[in-house]
Enzyme design. Structure first.
Site, PDB file in Angstrom:
ATOM      1  N   TYR A 136       0.832  -1.199   0.000  1.00  0.00           N
ATOM      2  CA  TYR A 136       0.000   0.000   0.000  1.00  0.00           C
ATOM      3  C   TYR A 136       0.870   1.254   0.000  1.00  0.00           C
ATOM      4  O   TYR A 136       1.385   1.691   1.036  1.00  0.00           O
ATOM      5  CB  TYR A 136      -0.926   0.023   1.214  1.00  0.00           C
ATOM      6  CG  TYR A 136      -1.873  -1.147   1.321  1.00  0.00           C
ATOM      7  CD1 TYR A 136      -2.209  -1.931   0.214  1.00  0.00           C
ATOM      8  CD2 TYR A 136      -2.446  -1.492   2.540  1.00  0.00           C
ATOM      9  CE1 TYR A 136      -3.072  -3.012   0.319  1.00  0.00           C
ATOM     10  CE2 TYR A 136      -3.326  -2.559   2.652  1.00  0.00           C
ATOM     11  CZ  TYR A 136      -3.626  -3.320   1.540  1.00  0.00           C
ATOM     12  OH  TYR A 136      -4.492  -4.384   1.662  1.00  0.00           O
TER      13      TYR A 136
ATOM     14  N   HIS B  96       0.143 -12.320   1.465  1.00  0.00           N
ATOM     15  CA  HIS B  96      -0.612 -11.413   0.617  1.00  0.00           C
ATOM     16  C   HIS B  96      -0.624 -11.842  -0.851  1.00  0.00           C
ATOM     17  O   HIS B  96       0.425 -12.065  -1.442  1.00  0.00           O
ATOM     18  CB  HIS B  96       0.009 -10.010   0.713  1.00  0.00           C
ATOM     19  CG  HIS B  96      -0.890  -8.903   0.312  1.00  0.00           C
ATOM     20  ND1 HIS B  96      -0.442  -7.608   0.119  1.00  0.00           N
ATOM     21  CD2 HIS B  96      -2.235  -8.863   0.079  1.00  0.00           C
ATOM     22  CE1 HIS B  96      -1.463  -6.834  -0.212  1.00  0.00           C
ATOM     23  NE2 HIS B  96      -2.548  -7.565  -0.248  1.00  0.00           N
TER      24      HIS B  96
END
Length: 312
Positions: free
Chosen positions: A49, A132
């Site tokens: 992010y 992830h």
């Protein structure tokens, strides 16, 4: 299931990593502080992010809070390496590409990822680590390398809980079968719009694996009471049949005096496998709205009416 108390509503950190648009530091920090003031105590982030920007901004607020008063998760599987080429991030975050993402599901890579995340956050320990996006990179390597590494780190006390953060319910089910996971973060696959029968959820109950549900607004389609013509679904323009279904859901909600986003936010928690709904925000106002919607009363009869629309 994890003994960690996540609360009903969590804060997702992609937006404060400048997803799609840049947010000033002051606004991003005010957004995190608004989540704290609203009583939210579970915060999720990732190196992905904003190339670490989300972690840095979260840490700037949380490192001054009592460490035992909140739960934080980050993700592993991508390392950030120096990027001499520079330019802008090519993966949707409005940040300079001073680093680049490098996939690494090895134990050494996962250990380094957690250490790097803690440095950016300015914290001493991590509560939860999710593997992830193995479903979009290499699911086999994730299962064979990443999950055993996470189990080892949990046994050593490096993290308190482990899980996977995926978009595919089928891939998540494979991971649940392959390892003793505390949590699955499932994005966009169990929402008011589709209301699918998800075998993953039933298996998670059997395996005592909690589900953190994210993407409940389906890329913004369910985020407003009136569904606009240009609404997005799965990160693209919503096709006419999907728009029509969303508008029928909105109309049904209005019949019961409830706004569509309120129903969308609360719906996943009706399944006993779902332990938390985490929603992103890019302003204090969005945080306040999410927190208020989570506490709004919803007539039980509405859920039956919405299920009927979902089956059509």
């Amino acid at each position: 299931m994890t003994p960690l108390n996540l609360g009903k509503l969590g804060f997702g950190g992609a937006g404060i990593g400048n997803l799609y648009r840049a947010i000033p530091d002051g606004e991003a920090l005010a957004t995190v502080l608004a989540a704290w003031d609203a009583g939210i105590r579970y915060f999720d982030t990732a190196p992905h992010y904003g190339l670490g920007l989300s972690e840095q901004r979260l840490g700037a607020v949380l490192r001054d809070k009592p460490r035992d008063d909140f739960v934080i998760s980050t993700k592993v599987g991508r390392l950030l390496e120096p990027n001499a080429a520079g330019g802008q991030d090519p993966e949707g975050f409005d940040v300079p590409a001073t680093t680049r993402r490098v996939w690494d599901f090895s134990e050494a890579g996962i250990r380094r990822s957690i250490e790097d995340s803690l440095d950016r956050l300015g914290l001493t320990h991590m509560d939860i680590a999710y593997l992830h996006d193995a479903d979009v990179h290499d699911l086999r390597a994730g299962i064979d390398q990443g999950l055993p590494a996470l189990e080892k780190l949990r046994s050593e006390g490096v993290v308190k809980a482990i899980g996977v953060g995926l978009n595919s319910a089928e891939a998540a089910l494979e991971c649940v079968e392959a390892a003793h996971l505390d949590l699955v973060m499932l994005a966009g696959r169990f929402t008011l719009l589709e209301q699918p029968k998800v075998p993953l959820l039933e298996r998670c109950m059997e395996r005592r694996t909690g589900v953190v549900n994210v993407g409940v607004y389906n890329s913004g389609l369910l985020a407003r009471s009136d569904v606009p013509d240009d609404a997005h679904y799965n990160y693209d323009q919503a096709p006419p049949p999907v728009l029509e279904r969303a508008r029928r859901l909105a109309a049904t909600c209005r019949d019961f005096g409830v706004e569509l986003p309120t129903a969308a936010l609360q719906f996943p928690l009706r399944h006993p496998a779902v332990v938390n709904v985490t929603a992103g925000a890019t302003s204090p106002e969005q945080v306040a709205a999410n927190a208020a919607r989570m506490e709004e009363p919803v007539p039980e009869e509405l859920w039956g009416a919405l299920e009927a629309v979902g089956r059509d």
